[in-house]
Design a protein around this motif. Structure first.
Motif, PDB file in Angstrom:
ATOM      1  N   MET B  44       0.835  -1.204   0.000  1.00 29.97           N
ATOM      2  CA  MET B  44       0.000   0.000   0.000  1.00 29.97           C
ATOM      3  C   MET B  44       0.874   1.259   0.000  1.00 29.97           C
ATOM      4  N   TRP B  45       1.918   1.211   0.814  1.00 33.06           N
ATOM      5  CA  TRP B  45       2.863   2.324   0.901  1.00 33.06           C
ATOM      6  C   TRP B  45       3.436   2.652  -0.471  1.00 33.06           C
ATOM      7  N   GLY B  46       3.877   1.592  -1.188  1.00 37.62           N
ATOM      8  CA  GLY B  46       4.443   1.801  -2.516  1.00 37.62           C
ATOM      9  C   GLY B  46       3.405   2.357  -3.474  1.00 37.62           C
ATOM     10  N   ALA B  47       2.169   1.813  -3.387  1.00 39.26           N
ATOM     11  CA  ALA B  47       1.119   2.239  -4.322  1.00 39.26           C
ATOM     12  C   ALA B  47       0.809   3.719  -4.116  1.00 39.26           C
ATOM     13  N   ILE B  48       0.724   4.139  -2.847  1.00 39.68           N
ATOM     14  CA  ILE B  48       0.390   5.546  -2.592  1.00 39.68           C
ATOM     15  C   ILE B  48       1.534   6.449  -3.029  1.00 39.68           C
ATOM     16  N   TRP B  49       2.741   5.955  -2.871  1.00 40.05           N
ATOM     17  CA  TRP B  49       3.887   6.744  -3.327  1.00 40.05           C
ATOM     18  C   TRP B  49       3.801   6.981  -4.848  1.00 40.05           C
ATOM     19  N   VAL B  50       3.495   5.901  -5.581  1.00 40.12           N
ATOM     20  CA  VAL B  50       3.369   6.034  -7.034  1.00 40.12           C
ATOM     21  C   VAL B  50       2.238   7.002  -7.369  1.00 40.12           C
ATOM     22  N   TYR B  51       1.113   6.874  -6.648  1.00 38.93           N
ATOM     23  CA  TYR B  51      -0.033   7.764  -6.857  1.00 38.93           C
ATOM     24  C   TYR B  51       0.385   9.216  -6.646  1.00 38.93           C
ATOM     25  N   GLN B  52       1.170   9.426  -5.568  1.00 36.86           N
ATOM     26  CA  GLN B  52       1.611  10.795  -5.263  1.00 36.86           C
ATOM     27  C   GLN B  52       2.567  11.319  -6.335  1.00 36.86           C
ATOM     28  N   MET B  53       3.436  10.416  -6.853  1.00 36.54           N
ATOM     29  CA  MET B  53       4.357  10.853  -7.896  1.00 36.54           C
ATOM     30  C   MET B  53       3.571  11.275  -9.119  1.00 36.54           C
ATOM     31  N   ASN B  54       2.473  10.547  -9.388  1.00 39.17           N
ATOM     32  CA  ASN B  54       1.675  10.852 -10.559  1.00 39.17           C
ATOM     33  C   ASN B  54       0.946  12.176 -10.403  1.00 39.17           C
ATOM     34  N   TRP B  55       0.368  12.412  -9.225  1.00 40.14           N
ATOM     35  CA  TRP B  55      -0.466  13.596  -9.064  1.00 40.14           C
ATOM     36  C   TRP B  55       0.269  14.769  -8.444  1.00 40.14           C
ATOM     37  N   GLY B  56       1.438  14.543  -7.881  1.00 41.47           N
ATOM     38  CA  GLY B  56       2.183  15.649  -7.283  1.00 41.47           C
ATOM     39  C   GLY B  56       1.867  15.815  -5.818  1.00 41.47           C
ATOM     40  N   LEU B  57       2.663  16.618  -5.137  1.00 48.05           N
ATOM     41  CA  LEU B  57       2.521  16.786  -3.689  1.00 48.05           C
ATOM     42  C   LEU B  57       1.247  17.531  -3.314  1.00 48.05           C
ATOM     43  N   GLY B  58       0.520  18.028  -4.330  1.00 45.34           N
ATOM     44  CA  GLY B  58      -0.723  18.734  -4.053  1.00 45.34           C
ATOM     45  C   GLY B  58      -1.744  17.875  -3.336  1.00 45.34           C
ATOM     46  N   TYR B 398      -1.145  22.994   9.883  1.00 47.11           N
ATOM     47  CA  TYR B 398      -1.051  21.854   8.980  1.00 47.11           C
ATOM     48  C   TYR B 398      -1.940  20.731   9.483  1.00 47.11           C
ATOM     49  N   ILE B 399      -2.731  20.180   8.593  1.00 46.74           N
ATOM     50  CA  ILE B 399      -3.523  18.994   8.951  1.00 46.74           C
ATOM     51  C   ILE B 399      -3.139  17.876   7.989  1.00 46.74           C
ATOM     52  N   PRO B 400      -2.637  16.756   8.513  1.00 47.31           N
ATOM     53  CA  PRO B 400      -2.206  15.680   7.621  1.00 47.31           C
ATOM     54  C   PRO B 400      -3.373  15.169   6.783  1.00 47.31           C
ATOM     55  N   HIS B 401      -3.138  14.937   5.515  1.00 44.96           N
ATOM     56  CA  HIS B 401      -4.157  14.332   4.661  1.00 44.96           C
ATOM     57  C   HIS B 401      -3.976  12.826   4.650  1.00 44.96           C
ATOM     58  N   LEU B 402      -4.883  12.143   3.977  1.00 44.91           N
ATOM     59  CA  LEU B 402      -4.839  10.682   3.971  1.00 44.91           C
ATOM     60  C   LEU B 402      -3.542  10.125   3.373  1.00 44.91           C
ATOM     61  N   PRO B 403      -3.064  10.627   2.208  1.00 45.22           N
ATOM     62  CA  PRO B 403      -1.880   9.985   1.613  1.00 45.22           C
ATOM     63  C   PRO B 403      -0.680   9.947   2.550  1.00 45.22           C
ATOM     64  N   GLU B 404      -0.351  11.082   3.183  1.00 46.22           N
ATOM     65  CA  GLU B 404       0.858  11.023   4.009  1.00 46.22           C
ATOM     66  C   GLU B 404       0.626  10.228   5.293  1.00 46.22           C
ATOM     67  N   THR B 405      -0.626  10.200   5.763  1.00 48.97           N
ATOM     68  CA  THR B 405      -0.909   9.376   6.937  1.00 48.97           C
ATOM     69  C   THR B 405      -0.685   7.898   6.605  1.00 48.97           C
ATOM     70  N   LEU B 406      -1.205   7.476   5.447  1.00 51.48           N
ATOM     71  CA  LEU B 406      -1.050   6.067   5.070  1.00 51.48           C
ATOM     72  C   LEU B 406       0.413   5.746   4.793  1.00 51.48           C
ATOM     73  N   ILE B 407       1.141   6.681   4.196  1.00 53.00           N
ATOM     74  CA  ILE B 407       2.561   6.434   3.924  1.00 53.00           C
ATOM     75  C   ILE B 407       3.316   6.300   5.244  1.00 53.00           C
ATOM     76  N   THR B 408       2.914   7.076   6.256  1.00 53.64           N
ATOM     77  CA  THR B 408       3.538   6.944   7.570  1.00 53.64           C
ATOM     78  C   THR B 408       3.291   5.559   8.153  1.00 53.64           C
TER      79      THR B 408
END
Lengths: 341, 459
Positions: B44-58, B398-408
């Motif tokens: 899951m961590w890897g998948a979200i990382w790829v998702y983030q690379m695709n969509w950007g840190l936004g 700052y409020i953490p969003h789902l992607p960085e929470t899951l990556i953590t």
């Protein structure tokens, strides 16, 4: 001369030391005897000479090499390719000390490891005379003796309580390590190849999407910038109504053209090229290519339209509103006009 | 006395080898369940990382002014965890502290895995992660070399040095145990260990070289370890951000790293003792020693934190006051007080007692709180402090969003996954070190008492 390898296992250090003494009295030199154990016995416990230790010197050499590498990275590179940064020194001393420290330490550690492998002749994948019980707490004594003394040496070993005695001919046993060797060699070649490719990226081009322009995120984050509707009332900044000049144009005086040339070199030339023909250093990374500013397509635009493009960006070209003030944009437009062929 | 001290309780080496090797073969239902849960989280961590690379840190909660947040918190946290292993095996080795013998391997492996997780975070945080090689000292496509003016580049150099050193250090100490595993296994494991052990036979030359190498590494890696977290602190302290620009940040970060790291090692020791039945090796004396060490580090942490706090408090600069009010009375107050409770109050109230130090559940409980406290500390330093700067128009929360929470979550799973995977591949107890200690240790009668003594072979 035929040589024989003898390996006997002992339960503890005293009988091992006795055996070694007696083998020495038999006329066997120290370097023909090898002791193997599952824990580090000190040489004086077994009555053996201290092995030569060269590893410390290798570490020191590694530290020196690392320090030189650090000097190259911090001083050498920036003397070769000076990089001016806001009036800071080209080679700042305190940060360089940090890099020198890390490189020195890295050199020492890598050299120690490589030295350990070299000093031990590691990796050894050919079969060696050995007994797996050595890692069960037994001490192995391996003696290489001439055939004439072999029987006497063997009786010394057994008299001192050696068990599981091995006796083999010392002619080299066949090498079994080929697959592993080739696998390791292939790995090394692969690592080397990747290293070379990383440095030779400019010569060997591997097509790999690394540009932001190719990402979905450009579309996501940088939506199309539209001109404000005709009836919109500006509340701050330049008026961006299509077809009308946003701010008062500046006449193309010598001063304006000079400013425009400098600003063009800073902001535009990296893509559009120093002479505006659209062949700047980064132009190869874009498709479509940056516009040729000297050509008909650009030169036929009105000043106001060019102002709008600089302010808002167009296609892959980003907005330069934060880079150029309205007055500076007019300077650049005047300069672009002077490029017309 | 034999029950209390591992080194006075020698058994036949073959039984000891078996005690270490047998749990490595056991892969029961519980193991596979944990393996697949953690493995799934890593995927899951890897998948979200790829998702983030695709969509950007936004897609993360990063926004002005908080551009460093959860990823950097995790980075600092895992680097901190990675400090204890080296410290325990190198510093305690240099100081010849005998109870380190069975725990050094478990600590070193934790160091390596935590560093791997930590090193991922700057890459995740990069956004365009594939540009990571711009950090390496080679020119990028704009013909620019990386500039050593930047603390981020010091950081990369230091972490690369430390990661390389830690792996080599752990590997050199592992060689004799790999040979031991090679001698007592069959099949694919035997072939694997045959390669990994490099042909180790335990000859005098090999032992002498290994000792030299371990000594060199111990003396070299301790200053490197100090440099790493100091440089991590400089990533913050070099900026003119209020709350960061402090000259005590270096040593303060080091103490914090050792504090959370030692607590993490205790957690791991307790877990592997239970899961792999290593009660013979890991005894009360080890938890006792580590507990004392933890208490000492808690004192030191409080001392450094108070230093940092007092100077800002006494100065009453407007921004510093805003920050301290935020911690003491603002929305961050619950976090701040929980941090002080976990890092100071709880350890000071409990760890002085030998009974608590030697009770594994109690010590485990304290260490979990230390982890929570130290994680909060990093959270307060990074995104919370960053939300308050000298220009009030630019404040933010700052409020953490789902992607960085899951990556953590995925990063914690990664460390756990690597640990349980390698617990089945590498011997987690350095058998040769334990042998050596048992041979060198003895009892000496002084008057009516038997006192454990240790032989010190000539240098």
């Amino acid at each position: 001369m035929a040589e024989v390898l003898l390996l006997g296992l002992f339960h503890e250090a005293t009988s091992t030391a006795d055996t070694i003494d007696q083998l020495r009295r038999l006329g066997l030199p120290d370097e023909m005897i090898t002791v193997m154990s599952g824990m580090p016995y000190r040489p004086e416990m077994l009555g053996r000479p201290r092995p030569q230790r060269r590893l410390g010197r290798i570490s020191l050499l590694g530290a020196l090499a690392g320090c030189l590498l650090g000097l190259f990275l911090t001083v050498g590179i920036f003397l070769l390719y000076p990089l001016e940064q806001g009036g800071q020194p080209i080679v700042p001393v305190p940060p360089s000390l940090i890099i020198l420290f890390e490189a020195t330490m890295l050199g020492a550690m890598v050299a120690t490891f490589v030295g350990l492998l070299l000093e031990n002749r590691f990796p050894i994948f050919k079969s060696q005379l050995y007994d797996p019980r050595i890692t069960e707490g037994h001490i192995g004594v391996l003696a290489q003796v001439g055939a004439a003394l072999a029987n006497q040496a063997e009786s010394i070993l057994t008299a001192n309580g050696a068990h599981h005695l091995h006796r083999v001919d010392a002619s080299q046993p066949p090498d079994r390590g080929h697959t592993v060797f080739w696998a390791m060699a292939a790995g090394a070649v692969l690592v080397l190849a990747i290293g070379v490719l990383l440095i030779a990226y400019d010569i060997v081009k591997v097509s790999f999407p690394t540009q932001m322009a190719d990402q979905d995120s450009t579309a996501y984050e940088q939506g199309p910038r539209l001109a404000a509707p005709a009836e919109a009332v500006p509340i701050q900044g330049p008026v961006l109504i299509a077809g009308q000049p946003a701010t008062e144009p500046i006449s193309p005086t010598v001063n304006s053209l000079q400013r425009g040339q400098v600003l063009f070199g800073i902001t535009c030339a990296v893509c559009h090229g120093q002479d505006g023909t659209g062949d700047g250093p980064l132009s190869g990374y874009f498709s479509p290519k940056p516009a040729n500013l000297t050509g008909e397509a650009v030169q036929s635009l009105s000043d106001a339209e060019i102002f709008l493009v600089i302010t808002q960006g167009r296609g892959l070209m980003p907005s330069l509103a934060e880079n150029l003030s309205p007055v500076e944009r007019w300077d650049v437009i005047n300069y672009v006009r002077s490029l017309k062929k | 006395m034999r029950q209390r001290h591992l080194l006075l309780d020698p058994r036949r080496p073959w039984d000891v080898d078996k005690d270490v090797l047998d749990p490595m073969y056991r892969t029961g239902r519980r193991f596979w369940m944990l393996f697949s849960i953690l493995g799934g989280l890593v995927v899951m961590w890897g998948a979200i990382w790829v998702y983030q690379m695709n969509w950007g840190l936004g897609i993360t909660g990063l926004n002005r002014p908080v551009m460093w947040a959860l990823y950097i918190v995790n980075f600092v946290y895992f680097i901190g965890i990675g400090h204890a292993g080296t410290f325990i095996s190198a510093a305690l080795r240099v100081l010849k502290i005998e109870w380190r013998r069975p725990i050094s391997r478990a600590a070193e492996t934790l160091t390596v895995f935590a560093l791997v997780a930590a090193a991922m975070f700057p890459l995740v945080h990069l956004g365009r992660s594939w540009k990571f090689y711009w950090l390496l000292p080679i020119p990028n496509q704009r013909q620019l070399w990386p500039s050593y003016h930047s603390p981020l580049l010091w950081d990369m150099t230091a972490i690369l040095t430390y990661l390389t050193g830690s792996i080599l250090f752990a590997y050199i100490g592992l060689l004799p145990d790999l040979a031991m595993a090679r001698d007592h296994t069959v099949g694919w494991r035997h072939r694997l260990y045959e390669i990994l052990a490099l042909g180790w036979r335990g000859t005098e030359r090999e032992w002498a070289n290994q000792e030299t190498a371990l000594n060199v590494f111990s003396y070299v890696i301790i200053p490197v370890m100090f440099s790493v977290h100091t440089i991590v602190s400089w990533d913050f302290a070099m900026a003119l951000q209020p709350g960061w620009h402090s000259s005590i940040f270096g040593p303060y970060f080091i103490i914090g790293a050792l504090f959370s790291g030692v607590a993490a090692v205790i957690l791991v020791l307790a877990l592997i003792r239970k899961a792999m039945h290593l009660d013979y090796f890991l005894r009360d004396e080890h938890f006792d020693g580590m507990g004392k060490f933890l208490l000492l580090l808690s004192f030191a942490w409080a001392y450094f934190y108070f230093n940092d706090y007092l100077v800002a408090w006494y100065g009453q600069a407007p921004v510093d006051k805003v920050l301290q009010d935020l911690f003491e009375k603002g929305w961050a107050a619950p976090l701040w007080f929980l941090m002080l409770f976990s890092n100071v109050v709880l350890p000071w109230l409990t760890l002085w007692s030998r009974r608590i130090r030697t009770s594994v559940p109690a010590l485990f409980f304290v260490c979990v709180f230390v982890q929570i406290g130290m994680y909060i500390e990093r959270y307060l330093i990074v995104p919370t402090t960053l939300g308050r700067n000298a220009l009030p128009f630019d404040w933010g929360i700052y409020i953490p969003h789902l992607p960085e929470t899951l990556i953590t979550v995925g990063a914690f799973a990664l460390v756990g996954f690597l640990y349980i995977l390698f617990s089945r591949i590498i011997p987690l107890i350095p058998v040769w070190e334990v042998y050596e200690g048992q041979v060198l240790q003895g009892l000496r009668r002084i008057g009516r008492a038997l006192i454990p003594t240790r032989a010190e072979p000539g240098e």
